[in-house]
Design a protein around this motif. Structure first.
Motif, short mmCIF file in Angstrom:
data_model
loop_
_atom_site.label_atom_id
_atom_site.label_comp_id
_atom_site.label_asym_id
_atom_site.label_seq_id
_atom_site.Cartn_x
_atom_site.Cartn_y
_atom_site.Cartn_z
N GLU A 20 18.83 89.51 72.73
CA GLU A 20 20.06 90.29 72.75
C GLU A 20 20.26 91.01 74.07
OE1 GLU A 20 23.63 91.03 71.10
OE2 GLU A 20 22.02 89.89 70.15
N SER A 21 19.18 91.51 74.66
CA SER A 21 19.30 92.21 75.94
C SER A 21 19.75 91.26 77.04
CB SER A 21 17.95 92.84 76.31
OG SER A 21 17.54 93.77 75.34
N ARG A 22 19.15 90.07 77.07
CA ARG A 22 19.52 89.09 78.09
C ARG A 22 20.93 88.56 77.85
NH1 ARG A 22 19.63 87.94 83.12
NH2 ARG A 22 19.69 85.68 83.58
N LEU A 23 21.34 88.44 76.57
CA LEU A 23 22.69 87.98 76.25
C LEU A 23 23.74 88.93 76.79
CD1 LEU A 23 24.55 86.00 74.68
CD2 LEU A 23 24.29 87.52 72.72
N ASP A 24 23.47 90.24 76.70
CA ASP A 24 24.43 91.22 77.23
C ASP A 24 24.68 91.00 78.71
OD1 ASP A 24 24.45 92.23 74.71
OD2 ASP A 24 23.21 93.97 75.15
N VAL A 25 23.65 90.56 79.44
CA VAL A 25 23.79 90.34 80.88
C VAL A 25 24.48 89.01 81.15
CG1 VAL A 25 22.53 90.06 83.04
CG2 VAL A 25 21.74 91.72 81.33
N LEU A 675 14.20 89.28 64.88
CA LEU A 675 15.49 89.08 64.24
C LEU A 675 16.26 88.00 64.99
CD1 LEU A 675 16.63 92.77 63.60
CD2 LEU A 675 15.39 91.26 62.05
N ALA A 676 17.05 87.21 64.26
CA ALA A 676 17.79 86.12 64.90
C ALA A 676 19.16 85.97 64.25
CB ALA A 676 17.02 84.80 64.78
N PRO A 697 12.04 97.05 70.32
CA PRO A 697 12.93 96.84 71.46
C PRO A 697 14.03 95.85 71.13
CG PRO A 697 10.87 95.65 71.77
CD PRO A 697 10.70 96.47 70.52
N LYS A 698 15.09 95.92 71.89
CA LYS A 698 16.22 95.03 71.67
C LYS A 698 15.88 93.60 72.03
CE LYS A 698 21.24 95.20 72.33
NZ LYS A 698 22.35 95.83 73.08
N SER A 699 14.83 93.42 72.79
CA SER A 699 14.41 92.07 73.18
C SER A 699 13.81 91.30 72.02
CB SER A 699 13.40 92.14 74.33
OG SER A 699 12.27 92.91 73.95
N TRP A 700 13.60 91.95 70.88
CA TRP A 700 13.09 91.26 69.69
C TRP A 700 14.23 90.73 68.82
CZ3 TRP A 700 8.53 94.78 67.64
CH2 TRP A 700 7.48 94.74 68.59
N LEU A 701 15.45 90.87 69.29
CA LEU A 701 16.62 90.36 68.59
C LEU A 701 17.17 89.19 69.40
CD1 LEU A 701 18.78 90.53 66.42
CD2 LEU A 701 19.91 92.31 67.74
N PHE A 702 17.23 87.99 68.78
CA PHE A 702 17.57 86.77 69.50
C PHE A 702 18.90 86.20 69.02
CE2 PHE A 702 13.05 87.22 69.95
CZ PHE A 702 12.82 86.86 71.27
N VAL A 703 19.48 85.39 69.89
CA VAL A 703 20.78 84.80 69.62
C VAL A 703 20.71 83.84 68.44
CG1 VAL A 703 22.62 83.38 70.58
CG2 VAL A 703 21.49 85.08 72.01
N SER A 704 19.67 83.05 68.38
CA SER A 704 19.52 82.06 67.32
C SER A 704 18.07 81.99 66.89
CB SER A 704 20.01 80.68 67.79
OG SER A 704 19.14 80.19 68.81
N VAL A 705 17.86 81.32 65.78
CA VAL A 705 16.49 81.12 65.30
C VAL A 705 15.69 80.31 66.30
CG1 VAL A 705 15.10 80.04 63.49
CG2 VAL A 705 17.17 81.31 62.88
N HIS A 706 16.32 79.32 66.91
CA HIS A 706 15.62 78.47 67.86
C HIS A 706 15.14 79.26 69.08
CE1 HIS A 706 14.38 74.62 69.36
NE2 HIS A 706 15.12 74.71 70.44
N ASP A 707 15.98 80.18 69.56
CA ASP A 707 15.55 81.03 70.68
C ASP A 707 14.33 81.86 70.29
OD1 ASP A 707 17.80 81.13 73.01
OD2 ASP A 707 18.71 80.72 71.08
N ALA A 708 14.33 82.40 69.09
CA ALA A 708 13.21 83.22 68.65
C ALA A 708 11.93 82.39 68.55
CB ALA A 708 13.53 83.86 67.30
N VAL A 709 12.04 81.17 68.02
CA VAL A 709 10.86 80.30 67.90
C VAL A 709 10.27 80.00 69.27
CG1 VAL A 709 10.11 77.99 67.23
CG2 VAL A 709 11.56 79.31 65.70
N LEU A 710 11.13 79.64 70.22
CA LEU A 710 10.63 79.31 71.56
C LEU A 710 9.98 80.50 72.24
CD1 LEU A 710 13.59 77.10 72.82
CD2 LEU A 710 11.43 76.36 71.84
#
Length: 754
Positions: A20-25, A675-676, A697-710
């Motif tokens: 989520e943090s990287r997505l904001d950027v 979280l995804a 941290p907000k970096s533990w929240l991902f855009v998709s499940v696949h992003d979180a897995v990787l």
């Protein structure tokens, strides 16, 4: 993001793994607000200008918008023919449904005149036919009979018997019906002004169909007395329908044969003609106006055969010609009918908007639900001053209006043309009852919903059955309240009892599906992906946590107990170690003294020292084994859990607290939580609730499940360059399986065949 070359039917996408943090950027999330503030909204509402005044007038009086654009050449013939066809239906149906409301038949004709003209000006549907309707009529009748029963108008006859003062009773019931209609219209106007048109969504289709089917049963039972010529006692309250039916069965030996014969003949003619209309609907230019034909024929037969004088058949009597001046309602009655008026307002609007939206969807135009609420309210409020009772749209008349070429609201005023054709007449009341029976055919066809819902959705079937049974047993007003309450409970239960699943990856894709439903979906070793089929709120937060522990195989309570035992054991070990250090210090002192010639031939502490030393070695060995068990048994092979929260639409305080507890409790036993798929509006709610912190941290929240897995796999093997495409690895790594789609450090490769 890069798009690679691919063959037709496939696509390849390369992008970095996004939290989520990287997505904001990357997506350049803005901090500005595009929504107007409350102050801006108030200013906009209070702003007055010529364009705004024009928009308001066109929205509130739709006829000003569409009538100047009306095409006479294309529409006028179809609208006039359609209006005349529907007007012919209005005459018999208006008189017949007035009997359901326990009113004089002429009031049904009034209700087919004034509200139609009002709807022409304020309505937005082009095809619905407003007027009398069986369900609304029976609801009005329950109020008029309750507040003005026959027992209140008994007078002594010339031969010492009591009889009902029909004129006084009908006048009182007319006043009650008109007051109820005005109050109903006021409710509808107020709800429309505050834009409460969405409230009809709480009346689901199974609820409406079950309610109208039960209402049809009430209508039939109320008309049986006219068909058999009997006079049963009147019953009120719950089970009144059952009591009335039992009473009619008890009076069957007293059936009057002339009225039964008239009913059977009229019913047979109506059924045959209706079937002909249905079978040859495409070939007939206009449906056969069989109701009007039957009324005219019955009037002629009654007059020339002397049915009233010789066979004492009850007739409708004289239908007065002309219109009555307006009369104010009796406002002192409002307090006695508030609940009934609100029920009539909701049911009438629900029927109206459901038909309106059906025709609008079919013909490609829009119906304004809030304006329809205002239009219905104005029809009832204005009509109540002109001796009309509550109205709504009729399915049978609306279908005729559409099928005979009606294209705009101009067909509504055309319905007035046939109304001048009926003057003074006298025909049997049994004929009107048979007309009511035949027009209920469509409602009784709704019984086929039961087997259909049994096959498709048993929850909707339960709503249908509960609505039907409660309306039959508790009458129309209480039945509606019970039905709506039960329907809301089913929604609540669906939220409280969602389905939970563990997701697995389909090899060669970025798809994650339920492992129990899809055979090719494989779990990633060490990673549990958990998903709920419903949003999380205070009603199901506890069950969400329990299902998470059950599906993941991690019992937080048990593991925390084991952790406390290990911590207690560690404290005891520390005490033992401190004691051992003291003994070692003493031993060193003794060794020095020994070297200086001190005799230590006997010292009991030395034995204790050796014993303690052995004990410490054993404890150290056990503790080390326990730590190994901690990493294997405690985690049950699971080191990370990904929560798919894409179904969450909003967060309450209980949900925020539950998620925080999940991060804390699982973190304490060494399981990482991610979280995804969180929606942007939910992320904003998390930020306002101070959900994110140093521990989450907000970096533990991902855009998709696949992003979180990787990201999890990269965290486990940061030194390994992983390349997984179409289920094959470019470098052998035992800890990472080939079920992940594609990853090079922080980049995602998706190779999908469509």
């Amino acid at each position: 993001m890069e798009y690679g070359d691919s063959s037709p039917g496939e696509y390849v996408v390369r992008r970095e793994v996004l939290d989520e943090s990287r997505l904001d950027v990357v997506a350049q999330k803005g901090t500005w607000s595009i929504k107007p503030t409350v102050g801006d909204r108030v200013k906009e509402m209070l702003r007055c200008s010529a364009p705004r005044l024009k928009d308001v007038l066109l929205a509130r009086i739709p006829v000003l918008a569409w009538l100047p654009k009306y095409s006479f050449r294309e529409n006028i013939i179809g609208d006039v023919i359609s209006g005349c066809s529907v007007g012919i239906m209005h005459l018999p149906q208006g008189m017949a449904y007035a009997l359901l409301a326990s009113l004089r038949p002429v009031l049904g004709l009034y209700s087919s005149f004034y509200p139609v003209l009002v709807y022409f000006i304020f309505g937005t549907s082009r095809h619905i036919s407003l007027g009398t309707f069986a369900v609304i009529s029976i609801m009005v009748g329950s109020v008029t009979e309750r507040l003005a029963p026959d027992s209140n108008f008994m007078v002594n006859g010339t031969n010492g018997t009591e009889s009902v003062n029909i004129a006084a009773r009908d006048s009182s019931r007319t006043q009650i019906a008109c007051s109820l209609t005005v109050l109903t219209g006021i409710f509808q106007i107020l709800l429309g002004v505050v834009r409460f048109g969405f409230m009809v969504t709480y009346l689901s289709e199974p609820l409406i169909r079950g309610y109208t089917t039960a209402s049809a049963c009430h209508v039939c039972v109320s008309q049986l007395k006219y068909l058999f010529g009997v006079k049963p006692a009147r019953f009120d309250g719950p089970l009144s329908l059952i009591y009335t039916l039992v009473e009619i069965c008890r009076l069957l030996p007293q059936t009057r044969v002339p009225e039964l014969v008239v009913s059977v003949v009229a019913l047979s003619v109506l059924i045959v003609a209706k079937e002909i209309n249905d079978c040859y609907r495409q070939k007939l230019p206009l449906p056969i106006p069989i109701e009007l034909i039957v009324i005219v024929a019955a009037t002629i037969i009654t007059y020339f055969c002397g049915l009233r004088s010789e066979y004492f058949i009850d007739v409708v009597g004289e239908i007065p010609s002309g219109l009555k001046p307006p009369r104010a309602p009796d406002t002192t009655l409002f307090s006695k009918m508030i609940g009934d008026a609100f029920a009539v307002a909701i049911v009438g609007y629900a029927i109206n908007i459901s038909l309106g939206k059906t025709f609008a969807l079919k013909h490609g135009y829009k119906v304004d639900s809030n304006q329809e609420l205002v239009a219905s309210g104005l029809c009832n409020t204005i009509g109540g001053f002109f001796r009309c009772y509550a109205v709504t749209s009729s399915l049978s008349r609306s279908l005729v209006q559409e099928s005979t070429g009606g294209k705009t609201q101009v067909s509504n005023p055309s319905e007035f043309i046939p109304s001048k054709a009926l003057g003074c007449c006298a025909f049997p009341q049994a004929v009107l009852s048979t007309i009511v029976f035949v027009n209920l055919k469509g409602m009784f066809k709704q019984f086929i919903d039961v087997p259909m819902l049994w096959r498709t959705n048993k929850v909707d079937l339960l709503v249908w059955l509960v609505t039907f049974v409660s309306t039959i047993l508790l009458n129309l007003d209480m039945g509606l309240a019970v039905s709506v309450s039960f329907s809301m409970l089913t929604v609540l239960f669906k939220t409280q009892l969602p389905s939970y699943s563990i997701l697995g990856n389909v090899p060669g894709t970025d798809l994650y599906l339920d492992t129990e439903a899809y055979r090719e979906a494989k779990e990633i070793p060490g990673i549990k992906i958990f998903r709920s089929s419903a949003t999380i709120n205070f009603t199901n937060a506890e069950s969400y946590l329990e299902s998470l522990q059950e599906k993941s195989g991690i019992d937080i309570g048990k593991l925390q107990t084991e952790k406390k035992k290990r911590e207690a054991l560690q404290k005891r070990n520390q005490k033992k170690e401190k004691k051992r250090e003291k003994d070692e210090a003493k031993k060193n002192v003794w060794m020095k003294n020994s070297q200086n010639g001190v005799n230590w031939a006997y010292h009991p502490d030395r034995v204790t020292l050796d014993s303690d030393s052995n004990t410490y070695e054993e404890i150290t060995t056990v503790s080390h084994q326990d730590e190994l068990g901690k990493h294997s048994n405690c985690r049950s092979g699971t080191h990370s859990i990904i929560l798919d929260v894409s179904m969450i639409s909003s967060l309450d305080t209980v949900t925020v607290k539950t998620l925080k507890n999940i991060f804390r409790d699982f973190g304490e036993v060494g399981v990482a939580i991610y979280l995804a798929g969180c929606q942007a509006c939910v992320v904003e709610q998390m930020e306002r609730a101070n959900f994110f912190s140093d521990s989450i941290p907000k970096s533990w929240l991902f855009v998709s499940v696949h992003d979180a897995v990787l990201r999890v796999l990269q965290t486990l093997q940061p030194e390994t360059d992983v390349m997984l495409v179409s289920g094959y690895t470019s470098r052998h790594t035992p800890q990472i399986t080939s079920v992940v789609t594609a990853a090079i450090y922080t980049h995602v490769f998706i190779f999908v065949k469509v």
